[in-house]
Design a protein around this motif. Sequence first.
Motif, PDB file in Angstrom:
ATOM      1  N   ARG A 201     -17.834   4.394  -8.274  1.00 20.95           N
ATOM      2  CA  ARG A 201     -16.574   3.750  -7.901  1.00 20.95           C
ATOM      3  C   ARG A 201     -15.797   4.717  -7.013  1.00 20.95           C
ATOM      4  NH1 ARG A 201     -13.198   0.186 -10.558  1.00 20.95           N
ATOM      5  NH2 ARG A 201     -15.164  -0.841 -11.058  1.00 20.95           N
ATOM      6  N   ILE A 202     -15.414   4.267  -5.840  1.00 18.25           N
ATOM      7  CA  ILE A 202     -14.633   5.077  -4.912  1.00 18.25           C
ATOM      8  C   ILE A 202     -13.172   4.635  -5.000  1.00 18.25           C
ATOM      9  CG2 ILE A 202     -14.290   5.791  -2.528  1.00 18.25           C
ATOM     10  CD1 ILE A 202     -16.884   6.770  -3.714  1.00 18.25           C
ATOM     11  N   LEU A 203     -12.299   5.571  -5.364  1.00 22.53           N
ATOM     12  CA  LEU A 203     -10.867   5.299  -5.433  1.00 22.53           C
ATOM     13  C   LEU A 203     -10.181   6.069  -4.318  1.00 22.53           C
ATOM     14  CD1 LEU A 203     -10.397   5.722  -9.289  1.00 22.53           C
ATOM     15  CD2 LEU A 203     -10.931   3.642  -8.023  1.00 22.53           C
ATOM     16  N   LYS A 204      -9.294   5.396  -3.601  1.00 27.12           N
ATOM     17  CA  LYS A 204      -8.643   6.023  -2.455  1.00 27.12           C
ATOM     18  C   LYS A 204      -7.126   5.891  -2.552  1.00 27.12           C
ATOM     19  CE  LYS A 204     -12.460   4.843   0.692  1.00 27.12           C
ATOM     20  NZ  LYS A 204     -12.825   4.093   1.928  1.00 27.12           N
ATOM     21  N   VAL A 205      -6.452   6.899  -2.061  1.00 22.75           N
ATOM     22  CA  VAL A 205      -5.010   6.836  -1.862  1.00 22.75           C
ATOM     23  C   VAL A 205      -4.726   7.501  -0.523  1.00 22.75           C
ATOM     24  CG1 VAL A 205      -4.576   8.982  -3.124  1.00 22.75           C
ATOM     25  CG2 VAL A 205      -2.761   7.282  -2.904  1.00 22.75           C
ATOM     26  N   LYS A 206      -3.892   6.873   0.308  1.00 24.84           N
ATOM     27  CA  LYS A 206      -3.721   7.319   1.691  1.00 24.84           C
ATOM     28  C   LYS A 206      -2.270   7.694   2.004  1.00 24.84           C
ATOM     29  CE  LYS A 206      -7.565   4.680   3.680  1.00 24.84           C
ATOM     30  NZ  LYS A 206      -7.959   3.745   4.758  1.00 24.84           N
ATOM     31  N   TYR A 207      -2.161   8.566   3.000  1.00 23.50           N
ATOM     32  CA  TYR A 207      -0.873   8.951   3.590  1.00 23.50           C
ATOM     33  C   TYR A 207       0.105   9.509   2.553  1.00 23.50           C
ATOM     34  CZ  TYR A 207      -2.716   6.231   7.476  1.00 23.50           C
ATOM     35  OH  TYR A 207      -3.510   5.745   8.480  1.00 23.50           O
ATOM     36  N   LEU A 208      -0.393  10.460   1.761  1.00 25.51           N
ATOM     37  CA  LEU A 208       0.475  11.172   0.832  1.00 25.51           C
ATOM     38  C   LEU A 208       0.700  12.591   1.344  1.00 25.51           C
ATOM     39  CD1 LEU A 208      -0.735  10.170  -2.745  1.00 25.51           C
ATOM     40  CD2 LEU A 208       1.285   9.384  -1.523  1.00 25.51           C
ATOM     41  N   PRO A 209       1.804  13.223   0.964  1.00 23.22           N
ATOM     42  CA  PRO A 209       2.039  14.615   1.385  1.00 23.22           C
ATOM     43  C   PRO A 209       0.860  15.505   0.988  1.00 23.22           C
ATOM     44  CG  PRO A 209       4.024  13.691   0.432  1.00 23.22           C
ATOM     45  CD  PRO A 209       2.936  12.680   0.210  1.00 23.22           C
ATOM     46  N   GLN A 210       0.479  16.389   1.884  1.00 26.52           N
ATOM     47  CA  GLN A 210      -0.683  17.245   1.659  1.00 26.52           C
ATOM     48  C   GLN A 210      -0.519  18.102   0.410  1.00 26.52           C
ATOM     49  OE1 GLN A 210      -2.047  19.366   5.133  1.00 26.52           O
ATOM     50  NE2 GLN A 210      -2.812  21.070   3.891  1.00 26.52           N
TER      51      GLN A 210
ATOM     52  N   ASN B 102       0.834  -1.206   0.000  1.00 23.73           N
ATOM     53  CA  ASN B 102       0.000   0.000   0.000  1.00 23.73           C
ATOM     54  C   ASN B 102       0.866   1.252   0.000  1.00 23.73           C
ATOM     55  OD1 ASN B 102      -2.343  -1.510   0.026  1.00 23.73           O
ATOM     56  ND2 ASN B 102      -2.652  -1.339   2.226  1.00 23.73           N
ATOM     57  N   ALA B 103       1.925   1.227   0.786  1.00 26.56           N
ATOM     58  CA  ALA B 103       2.820   2.385   0.865  1.00 26.56           C
ATOM     59  C   ALA B 103       3.646   2.535  -0.408  1.00 26.56           C
ATOM     60  CB  ALA B 103       3.731   2.251   2.081  1.00 26.56           C
ATOM     61  N   ARG B 104       4.185   1.436  -0.879  1.00 28.61           N
ATOM     62  CA  ARG B 104       5.072   1.482  -2.034  1.00 28.61           C
ATOM     63  C   ARG B 104       4.340   1.945  -3.299  1.00 28.61           C
ATOM     64  NH1 ARG B 104       9.953  -0.589  -3.523  1.00 28.61           N
ATOM     65  NH2 ARG B 104      10.217  -1.208  -5.703  1.00 28.61           N
ATOM     66  N   ARG B 105       3.056   1.590  -3.420  1.00 33.63           N
ATOM     67  CA  ARG B 105       2.329   1.845  -4.661  1.00 33.63           C
ATOM     68  C   ARG B 105       1.410   3.066  -4.592  1.00 33.63           C
ATOM     69  NH1 ARG B 105       0.844  -4.551  -5.821  1.00 33.63           N
ATOM     70  NH2 ARG B 105       2.935  -5.144  -6.540  1.00 33.63           N
ATOM     71  N   ALA B 106       1.378   3.763  -3.457  1.00 31.86           N
ATOM     72  CA  ALA B 106       0.532   4.941  -3.336  1.00 31.86           C
ATOM     73  C   ALA B 106       1.123   6.089  -4.156  1.00 31.86           C
ATOM     74  CB  ALA B 106       0.405   5.350  -1.867  1.00 31.86           C
ATOM     75  N   ASP B 107       0.349   6.596  -5.102  1.00 33.47           N
ATOM     76  CA  ASP B 107       0.852   7.680  -5.950  1.00 33.47           C
ATOM     77  C   ASP B 107      -0.320   8.482  -6.491  1.00 33.47           C
ATOM     78  OD1 ASP B 107       2.639   9.307  -7.215  1.00 33.47           O
ATOM     79  OD2 ASP B 107       3.617   7.725  -8.356  1.00 33.47           O
ATOM     80  N   LEU B 108      -0.044   9.741  -6.798  1.00 34.10           N
ATOM     81  CA  LEU B 108      -1.059  10.661  -7.286  1.00 34.10           C
ATOM     82  C   LEU B 108      -0.358  11.741  -8.097  1.00 34.10           C
ATOM     83  CD1 LEU B 108      -4.138  11.346  -7.029  1.00 34.10           C
ATOM     84  CD2 LEU B 108      -3.492  12.832  -5.124  1.00 34.10           C
ATOM     85  N   GLN B 109      -0.866  11.985  -9.303  1.00 28.24           N
ATOM     86  CA  GLN B 109      -0.169  12.939 -10.182  1.00 28.24           C
ATOM     87  C   GLN B 109      -1.114  13.507 -11.223  1.00 28.24           C
ATOM     88  OE1 GLN B 109       3.348  11.282 -11.952  1.00 28.24           O
ATOM     89  NE2 GLN B 109       3.604  12.954 -13.379  1.00 28.24           N
ATOM     90  N   VAL B 110      -1.058  14.831 -11.423  1.00 30.40           N
ATOM     91  CA  VAL B 110      -1.775  15.484 -12.504  1.00 30.40           C
ATOM     92  C   VAL B 110      -0.951  15.332 -13.779  1.00 30.40           C
ATOM     93  CG1 VAL B 110      -2.618  17.679 -13.404  1.00 30.40           C
ATOM     94  CG2 VAL B 110      -2.903  17.135 -10.976  1.00 30.40           C
ATOM     95  N   LEU B 111      -1.573  14.780 -14.845  1.00 31.34           N
ATOM     96  CA  LEU B 111      -0.854  14.538 -16.094  1.00 31.34           C
ATOM     97  C   LEU B 111      -0.929  15.738 -17.035  1.00 31.34           C
ATOM     98  CD1 LEU B 111      -1.883  10.829 -16.793  1.00 31.34           C
ATOM     99  CD2 LEU B 111       0.103  11.691 -15.550  1.00 31.34           C
TER     100      LEU B 111
END
Length: 482
Positions: free
Chosen positions: A462-471, A398-407
């Motif tokens: 569909r609910i997509l979640k990503v946790k514990y990322l820098p604010q 969960n930690a290794r694959r958590a990612d979020l990015q505007v393309l």
Amino acid sequence: MTSKLRRLSPAAILFFFYKDVKNLIIPAAIFAFAVFQQAKLWTIVGLITLFLVVLIGDVIAYFMFGYQLFENEILVKQGLFVKKVNHIPYDRIQNVTANQWFFLKPFKLEELEIETAGHSEGPEVSLVAVSVELKNELNHYRQNSGRPVTEVNDGTDNSKEKINGQTYSITWRELIKFSLTSPAFLSGLLVVLAVYGKVEHAISKQMYEQVAHEFIHWGWLLVVLGMLVIILIFYIVSVFVLIAKYYHFHLTMENNQFEMQYGFFKTKKTSISQARIQAVVVKQTLLRRVLHIATVKLVIISNSKSEETEKDIIVMPVIETAKLKAFFQRFFPDIPIKAWQPQATGHETYYYNLRNGLYFSLITDVLAGLLLFKLSYVLLVVAIVVSAIIWLIPAYLNARRADLQVLNSKYVCLQNNQITSKNTYFIPKNSIQLLDRRQSIWLGKKGFAHLRLSCRSGITERILKVKYLPQKRVDTVLAWYK
């Protein structure tokens, strides 16, 4: 122009009978188990009578079923005592799926499933055993009904780039890798256990005692080996089933629709309008990641209540990861796949996920200790090890694959983990129903937050979640969306 009332091929009687028997097989088996020992003759007579009644009913249903093609709609009539007439305007048809079993190919027959914009449990109409030319004829009427065949009235933005003539087929090497690494055999075991649960009460106590007596003579080692052999059989069967299911999988983009054709015993042809796509998903299990293969799926809008529409639609069962970028550029040119550069996870994200995993593992250990402490220290140690594997490995992933990015101005990429599967979602802004930042007081002080994204999937969301990322990364996506 209007066609005369048409009837299905006589082969439709066999389809009706098969579906009815499929629904009755479990109740009939329970009945036979329960009364066969007491009344063998009446059990046989009862089963024969039941199947004869079903067959007669199917013959009547065949003669009461007919359909007509009008300029603006297809009319379907069925029913003996209760007449049912379906008026299906062509501009309400969302999808037409053709299923062709191998024994129908010499007769040039297939089954057509018509899904409309109405909220139904499955396809609005199923035309079994009709000519393979009917689909083309139906599409011709749809194209000339005053509305393009690819247009779907679902309220989505249809401004995506139109592409035509693109094709892709999976190779034998990819298909074999996909089949060998699938956990589908576990589904087979669950089905067997479910059937056993329904007929368990019909099995006599004497039979249970006889089986237990045989197990004692075999010894535990042979019992374990026997179970492994059963699992191996299910695994081999599932491999062949998957190979037969996705045999010669061929994807085409034509008239702004994804058209998929595949299957050995049953050739399935289906199409998905590009306007219905809410997100594109690249899915990799842990083993498939090692083998450098992935599956591409679509989150789509559908008004059918069928469970199949709640799942992601597979648009490419298996593809080598080295070919993914080229595949996206051909079939999803509006997604800036080259802009996607996974970012390294910070130490704090690992800390929070592993901490939570450790808490759940300790709770499991305490419960296992209360149950197994007096029974066996060996079982307790095994339970502790299994608990650590179940909770800590997914927490690490969960930690290794958590990612979020505007393309770019239209797309965002969200990556998360589900048990051991890595899921990468490419989501257009116009498909997002809700973006929600969630943050406790303690996380706020540390500068971390969660993101919750909602988009349509099937008839629900569909609910997509990503946790514990820098604010800051979460706020960047919120600002992009607003």
